[in-house]
Design a protein around this motif. Structure first.
Motif, PDB file in Angstrom:
ATOM      1  N   GLU A  97       0.828  -1.203   0.000  1.00  0.00           N
ATOM      2  CA  GLU A  97       0.000   0.000   0.000  1.00  0.00           C
ATOM      3  C   GLU A  97       0.865   1.257   0.000  1.00  0.00           C
ATOM      4  O   GLU A  97       2.048   1.208   0.351  1.00  0.00           O
ATOM      5  CB  GLU A  97      -0.925   0.007   1.222  1.00  0.00           C
ATOM      6  CG  GLU A  97      -1.940  -1.129   1.241  1.00  0.00           C
ATOM      7  CD  GLU A  97      -2.752  -1.146   2.522  1.00  0.00           C
ATOM      8  OE1 GLU A  97      -3.789  -0.449   2.582  1.00  0.00           O
ATOM      9  OE2 GLU A  97      -2.338  -1.853   3.462  1.00  0.00           O
ATOM     10  N   TYR A  98       0.246   2.351  -0.390  1.00  0.00           N
ATOM     11  CA  TYR A  98       0.941   3.632  -0.364  1.00  0.00           C
ATOM     12  C   TYR A  98       0.054   4.675   0.309  1.00  0.00           C
ATOM     13  O   TYR A  98      -1.160   4.501   0.448  1.00  0.00           O
ATOM     14  CB  TYR A  98       1.305   4.098  -1.774  1.00  0.00           C
ATOM     15  CG  TYR A  98       0.135   4.628  -2.583  1.00  0.00           C
ATOM     16  CD1 TYR A  98      -0.171   5.994  -2.595  1.00  0.00           C
ATOM     17  CD2 TYR A  98      -0.667   3.772  -3.325  1.00  0.00           C
ATOM     18  CE1 TYR A  98      -1.258   6.479  -3.324  1.00  0.00           C
ATOM     19  CE2 TYR A  98      -1.739   4.252  -4.059  1.00  0.00           C
ATOM     20  CZ  TYR A  98      -2.031   5.601  -4.054  1.00  0.00           C
ATOM     21  OH  TYR A  98      -3.100   6.081  -4.767  1.00  0.00           O
ATOM     22  N   ALA A  99       0.684   5.776   0.750  1.00  0.00           N
ATOM     23  CA  ALA A  99      -0.026   6.892   1.374  1.00  0.00           C
ATOM     24  C   ALA A  99       0.487   8.179   0.763  1.00  0.00           C
ATOM     25  O   ALA A  99       1.697   8.402   0.706  1.00  0.00           O
ATOM     26  CB  ALA A  99       0.193   6.897   2.884  1.00  0.00           C
ATOM     27  N   ASP A 100      -0.431   9.023   0.302  1.00  0.00           N
ATOM     28  CA  ASP A 100      -0.091  10.338  -0.238  1.00  0.00           C
ATOM     29  C   ASP A 100      -0.573  11.422   0.707  1.00  0.00           C
ATOM     30  O   ASP A 100      -1.741  11.424   1.111  1.00  0.00           O
ATOM     31  CB  ASP A 100      -0.749  10.552  -1.608  1.00  0.00           C
ATOM     32  CG  ASP A 100       0.026   9.913  -2.743  1.00  0.00           C
ATOM     33  OD1 ASP A 100       1.116   9.363  -2.487  1.00  0.00           O
ATOM     34  OD2 ASP A 100      -0.471   9.934  -3.891  1.00  0.00           O
ATOM     35  N   LEU A 101       0.319  12.346   1.039  1.00  0.00           N
ATOM     36  CA  LEU A 101       0.004  13.478   1.908  1.00  0.00           C
ATOM     37  C   LEU A 101       0.000  14.759   1.086  1.00  0.00           C
ATOM     38  O   LEU A 101       0.994  15.071   0.415  1.00  0.00           O
ATOM     39  CB  LEU A 101       1.045  13.567   3.029  1.00  0.00           C
ATOM     40  CG  LEU A 101       0.994  14.812   3.927  1.00  0.00           C
ATOM     41  CD1 LEU A 101      -0.297  14.845   4.742  1.00  0.00           C
ATOM     42  CD2 LEU A 101       2.226  14.847   4.844  1.00  0.00           C
ATOM     43  N   ARG A 102      -1.096  15.492   1.182  1.00  0.00           N
ATOM     44  CA  ARG A 102      -1.233  16.760   0.455  1.00  0.00           C
ATOM     45  C   ARG A 102      -1.576  17.890   1.428  1.00  0.00           C
ATOM     46  O   ARG A 102      -2.372  17.696   2.349  1.00  0.00           O
ATOM     47  CB  ARG A 102      -2.342  16.676  -0.598  1.00  0.00           C
ATOM     48  CG  ARG A 102      -2.096  15.704  -1.739  1.00  0.00           C
ATOM     49  CD  ARG A 102      -3.294  15.658  -2.677  1.00  0.00           C
ATOM     50  NE  ARG A 102      -3.051  14.826  -3.845  1.00  0.00           N
ATOM     51  CZ  ARG A 102      -3.212  13.497  -3.859  1.00  0.00           C
ATOM     52  NH1 ARG A 102      -3.622  12.876  -2.755  1.00  0.00           N
ATOM     53  NH2 ARG A 102      -2.972  12.806  -4.965  1.00  0.00           N
ATOM     54  N   GLY A 103      -1.005  19.038   1.187  1.00  0.00           N
ATOM     55  CA  GLY A 103      -1.400  20.271   1.857  1.00  0.00           C
ATOM     56  C   GLY A 103      -1.277  20.341   3.360  1.00  0.00           C
ATOM     57  O   GLY A 103      -2.052  21.051   3.996  1.00  0.00           O
ATOM     58  N   PRO A 104      -0.297  19.665   3.987  1.00  0.00           N
ATOM     59  CA  PRO A 104      -0.213  19.729   5.449  1.00  0.00           C
ATOM     60  C   PRO A 104       0.305  21.084   5.917  1.00  0.00           C
ATOM     61  O   PRO A 104       1.006  21.792   5.189  1.00  0.00           O
ATOM     62  CB  PRO A 104       0.785  18.621   5.801  1.00  0.00           C
ATOM     63  CG  PRO A 104       1.713  18.604   4.616  1.00  0.00           C
ATOM     64  CD  PRO A 104       0.820  18.863   3.425  1.00  0.00           C
ATOM     65  N   ASN A 105      -0.018  21.405   7.152  1.00  0.00           N
ATOM     66  CA  ASN A 105       0.544  22.588   7.775  1.00  0.00           C
ATOM     67  C   ASN A 105       2.024  22.371   8.091  1.00  0.00           C
ATOM     68  O   ASN A 105       2.826  23.311   8.039  1.00  0.00           O
ATOM     69  CB  ASN A 105      -0.229  22.924   9.047  1.00  0.00           C
ATOM     70  CG  ASN A 105       0.214  24.222   9.680  1.00  0.00           C
ATOM     71  OD1 ASN A 105       0.163  25.272   9.048  1.00  0.00           O
ATOM     72  ND2 ASN A 105       0.654  24.160  10.922  1.00  0.00           N
ATOM     73  N   ALA A 106       2.386  21.115   8.430  1.00  0.00           N
ATOM     74  CA  ALA A 106       3.790  20.790   8.730  1.00  0.00           C
ATOM     75  C   ALA A 106       4.098  19.389   8.235  1.00  0.00           C
ATOM     76  O   ALA A 106       3.303  18.462   8.401  1.00  0.00           O
ATOM     77  CB  ALA A 106       4.058  20.886  10.229  1.00  0.00           C
TER      78      ALA A 106
END
Length: 271
Positions: A97-106
């Motif tokens: 599996e994979y995880a994509d992170l978009r637009g975090p504050n940090a």
């Protein structure tokens, strides 16, 4: 902004997907390229949540710190991962599996001293076994600030947000404009005792449900709530609608930059 139960779910999800396996890390957007290179190929050993902060450990003393803020989102899927869509700050990929992170504050790698500074400024997290509600009450009992604002202050109580603060105060019949210094020890004990199981249920279900069994749509013969937030609630986002318990119009006002919701009859003004 996602509330604390969401971050605890994310910690568990990272462990489920990646724990004990080397992960591939990249920053398609480029803003975390150097950090991704330092994580790439390393094995996830820890995933922890403190309030609204996610901390991932890859076998050394540093931690990958993620705070979603208002705009941060995660998407998950099976490998092979498709070409990144949008501004993906960080992609982690494991065996399946994979995880994509978009637009975090940090999204940053923190050294041990930086981690300590972060944790030291956070209040008690109702979802953590090591939380100290007495420390939170010491802050509350000295403050002229309203209890509604204090419950949103992450240096006092870490994790609850706009939904939990409105709902727990309604469930206990507490005026949200009550100054912290007028909150009794008994009231604070009741608030904490209610937050803990409510937020644990949020972790379990992945949504915020706060109505008691006797007030569900099925029990009351009313239509279920229609809202993109999801979950059954008493007052949150119900301004101008009748209170589910007494029929009084639910009120709203801006408090500390967020919309507060309450029932003036079920939560009468403090004397």
């Amino acid at each position: 902004m996602p509330e604390g139960h969401t971050i605890h779910r994310l910690a568990a999800e990272h462990l489920r997907m990646f724990a004990g396996h080397p992960v591939a890390a990249e920053s398609p957007q480029g803003r975390f390229a150097d950090g991704a290179r330092q994580v790439d190929g390393r094995t996830l050993r820890e995933a922890d949540a403190h309030g609204k902060h996610l901390l991932l450990g890859f076998g050394d003393e540093r931690r990958l710190h993620i705070h979603l803020g208002i705009y941060g989102t995660y998407t998950f899927g099976p490998v092979p991962a498709p070409a990144p869509v949008g501004m993906v700050r960080l992609r982690l990929a494991g065996p399946s599996e994979y995880a994509d992170l978009r637009g975090p504050n940090a999204c940053e790698l923190l050294e041990p001293g930086e981690i300590k500074l972060l944790l030291d400024r956070l209040g008690a997290d109702p979802l953590r076994e090591d939380a100290d509600p007495d420390q939170a009450y010491r802050r509350i009992s000295r403050s002229r600030t309203t209890i509604a604002a204090l419950l949103m202050d992450q240096t006092v109580v870490a994790g609850p947000g706009n939904v939990y603060r409105a709902e727990v105060l309604f469930r206990l019949g507490i005026d949200p404009l009550l100054p912290g210094r007028k909150v009794t020890p008994e009231q604070w004990a009741a608030i904490w005792a209610d937050l803990v199981p409510l937020m644990r249920e949020g972790v379990r279900l992945g949504r915020i449900d706060t109505v008691r069994p006797e007030h569900t749509p099925e029990a009351m013969g009313r239509p279920p709530r229609q809202d993109d937030h999801g979950g059954e609630v008493y007052v949150y986002r119900r301004a101008g609608m009748p209170c589910l318990l007494c029929g009084t119009e639910v009120r709203t006002q801006v408090l500390a930059g967020r919309n507060l919701f309450w029932c003036p009859a079920c939560q009468p003004p403090h004397a």
